[in-house]
Scaffold this active site. Structure first.
Site, PDB file in Angstrom:
ATOM      1  CB  SER A   1      -0.927   0.028   1.220  1.00  0.00           C
ATOM      2  OG  SER A   1      -0.223   0.416   2.394  1.00  0.00           O
TER       3      SER A   1
ATOM      4  CD  GLU B   1       1.999   0.031  -4.102  1.00  0.00           C
ATOM      5  OE1 GLU B   1       1.573   0.186  -2.938  1.00  0.00           O
ATOM      6  OE2 GLU B   1       3.205  -0.046  -4.383  1.00  0.00           O
TER       7      GLU B   1
HETATM    8 ZN   LIG Z   1       5.317  -1.559  -0.158  1.00  0.00          ZN
END
Ligand SMILES: [Zn+2]
Ligand SMILES: *[C@@H]1O[C@H](CO)[C@@H](O)[C@H](O)[C@H]1NC(C)=O
Ligand SMILES: *[C@@H]1O[C@H](CO)[C@@H](O)[C@H](O)[C@H]1NC(C)=O
Ligand SMILES: *[C@@H]1O[C@H](CO)[C@@H](O)[C@H](O)[C@H]1NC(C)=O
Ligand SMILES: *[C@@H]1O[C@H](CO)[C@@H](O)[C@H](O)[C@H]1NC(C)=O
Length: 430
Positions: free
Chosen positions: A306, A381
């Protein structure tokens, strides 16, 4: 008395924020590579002392995110003004946000049972593994892949309904310690698989019979624990670096494929320190040793990070080359993203990291294809888009899990449709 109460309140409310007293999260907008170089010149001496943390390098929209200590902010803002850089303060007081979210988390954990939908500690995750092993002893086991630098057990879950010659799936979370939504999402997905099989969902039963699963929610246990005890925004592992006071290597810059190229810093104080050499870090070696001996049986390598809301195909390390099956992998990534977006109407993008974000070398997903030869190597992500960044409020854990599960299923369905009835090493259908 009032003084004492005040002091106590201050101490207890600073458990998470103390390292980040009045830090500001700042988004800068750069128009060109040259402008970013000027930004880096401004930041250079602070980066060396680890005073400033680059949360995100410039993406394709020219946005980069920085964490700047409150007492440096005015000095740096003045220098940004001098070079004509535009910027926004996205979080005015990071320590306050950390403390607010910490209070929310304590409430949340009281109100919710079980591990799904929470930000559990590493020990809580290991305890969950034990429960799963007990409850589903025929097909769920744990697999210790080694120790970490600080001596923790590096433990993965292994789900297998038995039989030999099966394709294998590997799911990875928390290679970067502070990305808490990553292990939480891996846990959500794992729970869906387990519940689906336990409840006899026909599609998941088919998957379980065809595939073996290696699930590592926390690839970086030392760093992850350190977030709970010392610094919520810690990224790297915890191995000291010779000749400096700076600790840690960026484990997602230390893999042996194209190690040491762009976006991987040789400076040990950098938050993207690539390490002394490829695979210098024991946590990376443990995963390599898990996969390499049976690399040709692994069909899917899924790494969760993330934030950014992106689904990356290879390569991370360069924009100048793509794998020969790029169109096929990109098409699948687009279908995964469509499924993700359909769940909560949250905006995600599919593409390569250099296209959508920035290039970085030595990543696990690049290694998965470049060295291990795994057909489906993806990096997602997760949420969010910079509003809360790494400090995502707990009510977003389950929604992030739900949408990510939808994307994950798209890839598994593709594997089932292409590889059903074909044993590793394949090839599966084109
Ligand atoms: Zn990362
Ligand atoms: C394991 O089984 C016990 C007893 O049925 C139950 O209370 C617990 O929630 C289960 N745990 C998991 C992780 O499935
Ligand atoms: C770091 O220092 C330790 C202890 O002096 C030494 O054993 C090790 O080889 C050094 N590592 C490197 C890469 O220089
Ligand atoms: C990282 O990768 C490099 C290059 O392969 C390697 O020399 C180094 O020892 C690895 N470890 C760390 C901590 O960087
Ligand atoms: C991030 O997403 C939120 C909610 O979806 C939106 O309101 C906000 O404008 C977005 N921010 C950026 C920087 O894209």
């Amino acid at each position: 008395m009032i003084l004492i109460v005040l002091v106590l309140l201050t101490v207890s409310s600073l458990t998470f924020g103390n390292r980040h007293n009045r830090d500001k999260a700042v988004q800068v907008r750069v128009q060109s590579a040259d402008e970013w170089l000027r930004v880096e010149n401004v930041l250079e001496k602070y980066l060396k002392k680890q005073d400033i943390d680059i949360w995100a390098y410039p993406n394709h929209n020219g946005k980069a995110n920085l964490l700047i200590p409150g007492d440096l902010f005015n000095v740096i803002a003045n220098q940004f003004d001098l070079i004509g850089l535009s910027y926004d303060v996205t979080v005015d007081d990071v320590s306050r946000l950390l403390d607010d979210i910490d209070v929310q988390l304590q409430e949340w954990n009281k109100e919710h049972k079980g591990i799904v939908g929470k930000y559990p500690t590493y020990d809580e995750i290991l305890a969950w593994f034990d429960e799963l092993k007990t409850n589903y002893s025929g097909w769920i086991d744990t697999l210790d892949i080694g120790n970490t630098y600080d001596g923790r057990i590096h433990r993965s879950l292994k789900i297998s309904t038995g039989g030999t010659g099966k394709w294998k799936v590997y799911i990875e979370g928390a290679m970067h310690a502070r990305e808490w939504i990553s292990p939480a999402t891996v846990i959500y997905i794992t729970d869906q698989l387990i519940q689906g099989y336990a409840n006899g969902d026909p599609e998941i039963v088919e998957w379980m019979e065809m595939l073996d699963w290696y699930i590592l929610p926390v690839a970086n246990p030392d760093g992850y624990d350190y977030c709970f005890t010392d610094d919520r925004l810690w990224r790297k592992n915890r191995r000291p670096n010779n000749g400096t006071n700076c600790v840690g290597t960026d484990l997602n810059r230390n893999w042996s494929y194209q190690w040491g190229g762009v976006g991987a810093d040789p400076d040990p104080c950098s938050n993207t320190y690539r390490g002394e050499h490829a695979e210098s870090e024991v946590e990376v070696q443990n995963i390599v040793n898990l996969i390499m001996p049976e690399a040709e049986q692994f069909i899917y390598y899924m790494a969760y990070h993330s934030w950014g809301q992106q689904f990356f195909t290879r390569w991370d390390y360069t924009a100048d080359e793509v794998p020969s099956d790029h169109e096929q992998l990109l098409d699948l990534a687009h279908r995964a993203v469509n499924a993700i977006v359909a769940v909560h109407d949250m905006y995600y993008e599919a593409g390569t990291a250099p296209e959508l974000m920035y290039a970085f070398s030595g990543s696990s997903a690049d290694w998965a294809r470049g060295v291990a030869g795994i057909k489906y190597p993806y990096l997602e992500e997760l949420r969010d888009n910079g509003t809360y960044s790494f400090i995502l409020p707990p009510e977003q854990i389950v929604p992030t899990g739900e949408e990510s599960w939808a994307g994950f299923q798209v890839v598994v369905r593709e594997i089932v449709s292409k590889c059903s009835g074909i044993s590793p090493p394949g090839p599966c259908l084109p």
